[in-house]
Design a protein around this motif. Structure first.
Motif, PDB file in Angstrom:
ATOM      1  N   THR A   1       0.840  -1.201   0.000  1.00  0.00           N
ATOM      2  CA  THR A   1       0.000   0.000   0.000  1.00  0.00           C
ATOM      3  C   THR A   1       0.870   1.244   0.000  1.00  0.00           C
ATOM      4  OG1 THR A   1      -0.135   0.158   2.426  1.00  0.00           O
ATOM      5  CG2 THR A   1      -1.822  -1.181   1.306  1.00  0.00           C
ATOM      6  N   LEU A   2       0.335   2.338  -0.548  1.00  0.00           N
ATOM      7  CA  LEU A   2       1.056   3.606  -0.533  1.00  0.00           C
ATOM      8  C   LEU A   2       1.264   4.103   0.886  1.00  0.00           C
ATOM      9  CD1 LEU A   2      -0.615   5.531  -3.517  1.00  0.00           C
ATOM     10  CD2 LEU A   2       1.667   4.499  -3.469  1.00  0.00           C
TER      11      LEU A   2
ATOM     12  N   ALA B   1       3.852   7.501  -4.800  1.00  0.00           N
ATOM     13  CA  ALA B   1       3.150   7.316  -6.071  1.00  0.00           C
ATOM     14  C   ALA B   1       3.914   7.976  -7.214  1.00  0.00           C
ATOM     15  CB  ALA B   1       1.740   7.876  -5.967  1.00  0.00           C
TER      16      ALA B   1
ATOM     17  N   ASP C   1       5.545   6.059 -10.465  1.00  0.00           N
ATOM     18  CA  ASP C   1       5.165   6.472 -11.822  1.00  0.00           C
ATOM     19  C   ASP C   1       6.404   6.789 -12.650  1.00  0.00           C
ATOM     20  OD1 ASP C   1       2.514   6.138 -11.234  1.00  0.00           O
ATOM     21  OD2 ASP C   1       2.139   8.261 -10.816  1.00  0.00           O
TER      22      ASP C   1
ATOM     23  N   THR D   1       4.764  -1.580 -16.685  1.00  0.00           N
ATOM     24  CA  THR D   1       3.919  -1.447 -15.508  1.00  0.00           C
ATOM     25  C   THR D   1       4.401  -2.439 -14.455  1.00  0.00           C
ATOM     26  OG1 THR D   1       2.013  -0.801 -16.845  1.00  0.00           O
ATOM     27  CG2 THR D   1       1.564  -1.600 -14.612  1.00  0.00           C
TER      28      THR D   1
ATOM     29  N   PHE E   1       3.218  -2.486 -11.102  1.00  0.00           N
ATOM     30  CA  PHE E   1       2.204  -2.817 -10.102  1.00  0.00           C
ATOM     31  C   PHE E   1       0.816  -2.784 -10.735  1.00  0.00           C
ATOM     32  CE2 PHE E   1       5.659  -1.057  -7.570  1.00  0.00           C
ATOM     33  CZ  PHE E   1       5.755  -1.960  -6.512  1.00  0.00           C
ATOM     34  N   ASP E   2      -0.018  -3.729 -10.310  1.00  0.00           N
ATOM     35  CA  ASP E   2      -1.455  -3.648 -10.587  1.00  0.00           C
ATOM     36  C   ASP E   2      -2.098  -2.892  -9.438  1.00  0.00           C
ATOM     37  OD1 ASP E   2      -1.555  -5.036 -13.015  1.00  0.00           O
ATOM     38  OD2 ASP E   2      -1.540  -6.987 -11.987  1.00  0.00           O
ATOM     39  N   ARG E   3      -2.829  -1.810  -9.762  1.00  0.00           N
ATOM     40  CA  ARG E   3      -3.470  -1.000  -8.733  1.00  0.00           C
ATOM     41  C   ARG E   3      -4.908  -1.465  -8.535  1.00  0.00           C
ATOM     42  NH1 ARG E   3       1.174   0.939 -11.523  1.00  0.00           N
ATOM     43  NH2 ARG E   3       1.831   2.978 -10.683  1.00  0.00           N
ATOM     44  N   SER E   4      -5.326  -1.526  -7.274  1.00  0.00           N
ATOM     45  CA  SER E   4      -6.710  -1.854  -6.957  1.00  0.00           C
ATOM     46  C   SER E   4      -7.081  -1.165  -5.651  1.00  0.00           C
ATOM     47  CB  SER E   4      -6.908  -3.371  -6.822  1.00  0.00           C
ATOM     48  OG  SER E   4      -6.250  -3.855  -5.660  1.00  0.00           O
ATOM     49  N   ARG E   5      -8.322  -1.293  -5.255  1.00  0.00           N
ATOM     50  CA  ARG E   5      -8.761  -0.686  -4.002  1.00  0.00           C
ATOM     51  C   ARG E   5      -8.077  -1.360  -2.810  1.00  0.00           C
ATOM     52  NH1 ARG E   5     -15.187  -0.295  -3.756  1.00  0.00           N
ATOM     53  NH2 ARG E   5     -14.581   0.711  -1.784  1.00  0.00           N
TER      54      ARG E   5
ATOM     55  N   TYR F   1      -1.497  -2.443  -3.895  1.00  0.00           N
ATOM     56  CA  TYR F   1      -0.608  -2.601  -5.041  1.00  0.00           C
ATOM     57  C   TYR F   1      -0.056  -4.027  -5.057  1.00  0.00           C
ATOM     58  CZ  TYR F   1      -0.415   2.419  -6.100  1.00  0.00           C
ATOM     59  OH  TYR F   1      -0.730   3.708  -6.460  1.00  0.00           O
TER      60      TYR F   1
END
Length: 314
Positions: free
Chosen positions: A21-22, A37, A41, A50, A52-56, A59
């Motif tokens: 997580t961030l 972040a 990027d 890419t 990381f796959d980002r989701s709710r 990461y």
């Protein structure tokens, strides 16, 4: 890629890969989560991939991220070694070690052990993954893990941490309400507490079937701590290593020298992470403690049991 990625960006990558997580990465790096972040990027733009796959939920490393991970860890190891050498302190242990351990072993044995160890290493932190399953080292979920199944493939350092025995226990109240147990054949008429059979973290946890009959499982749990509480409440008999059973009389041994199952804990770390002084320090701590405390794992009786360990190479 016109320019090589900066080492500091790779530090952000490693922290995010380890925490997921961030917010977790920002705490570890002591920066704002927006900085994490932005660095990720920039690293992805430089590499053209890419990572990381980002989701709710957070990461998760992509295939390219997993490919980059061991290279970033080698760079981290080299940077720490250079820092130690230049500072004249080549054995200093610092940083974070993510240690994955079985639930009760982590709570009853390892957590108390870490108190003095961390006091001796003020620059070291431990992320202790205590869970009813084993940490996935292939996905770098942990730097170091204790498991029942030694890996047969991959680049890992592997050693036998301890051979342990699971003995039979029951609550005095349960034993008073049920027929006496004088020999192994008497067990067939009793109730048992066990693991949920379709949620076993390892086939090595399937030890009740070695009793020679199909046990009557009255309550099944995904963790052994819950099993111990259920057995102490009189719901049935259970099998457990000595370190699981508190010395409070709530559970007493049954046919201790006659009925037991034998298994082995293995300690495993990816080769590149094992080279890190902080990972090796935790590795040595666990190995030395297990060697010095055999009574945590085996009662001193030396009798033959119902199940023998599988042969593995350490």
């Amino acid at each position: 890629m016109k320019t090589l990625p900066e080492w500091t960006d790779l530090r952000y990558f490693l922290e995010l890969a380890r925490t997921g997580t961030l917010s977790g990465a920002s705490r570890g790096l002591e920066v704002e989560h927006t900085t994490v972040a932005r660095r990720i990027d920039r690293l992805e733009a430089q590499l053209g991939s890419t990572l990381f796959d980002r989701s709710r939920e957070g990461y998760e490393l992509t295939e390219m991220g997993l490919a980059l991970l061991p290279h970033a860890e080698v760079m981290e190891s080299a940077a720490l070694a250079a820092q130690d050498q230049l500072s004249g302190n080549q054995v200093e242990v610092r940083g974070v070690v993510r240690l994955g351990v079985p639930e009760v072993l982590g709570v009853r044995v390892i957590t108390p052990l870490l108190a003095r160890f961390l006091a001796e290493h003020p620059d070291l932190s431990i992320d202790l993954l205590v869970q009813p399953r084993f940490a996935n080292l292939a996905n770098r979920e942990a730097d170091l893990g204790v498991t029942l199944d030694a890996p047969n493939t991959g680049r890992y350092m592997v050693t036998r941490l301890a051979t342990f025995r699971l003995y039979l226990y029951g609550a005095p109240d349960y034993l008073a309400r049920h027929p006496p147990i004088l020999r192994q054949s008497d067990l067939a008429g009793h109730d048992f507490v066990d693991y949920v059979q379709d949620r076993l973290a390892s086939n090595e946890l399937n030890f009740l079937d070695a009793l020679g009959f199909t046990p009557r499982r009255r309550l099944c749990c995904t963790g052994m701590m819950a099993q111990a509480e259920a057995a102490a409440a009189g719901l049935g008999l259970m099998m457990a290593p000595p370190y699981v059973i508190a010395d409070d009389g709530r559970l007493v041994p049954i046919l201790q020298g006659e009925v037991f199952a034998e298994r082995a804990y293995w300690m495993v770390a990816p080769v590149d992470l094992y080279r890190l002084p902080r990972v090796r320090a935790v590795w040595n701590l666990l190995r030395e403690y297990a060697d010095a405390q055999p009574d945590l794992f085996v009662h001193a009786d030396g009798a033959a049991g119902i199940a023998r360990p599988k042969t593995r190479r350490a």
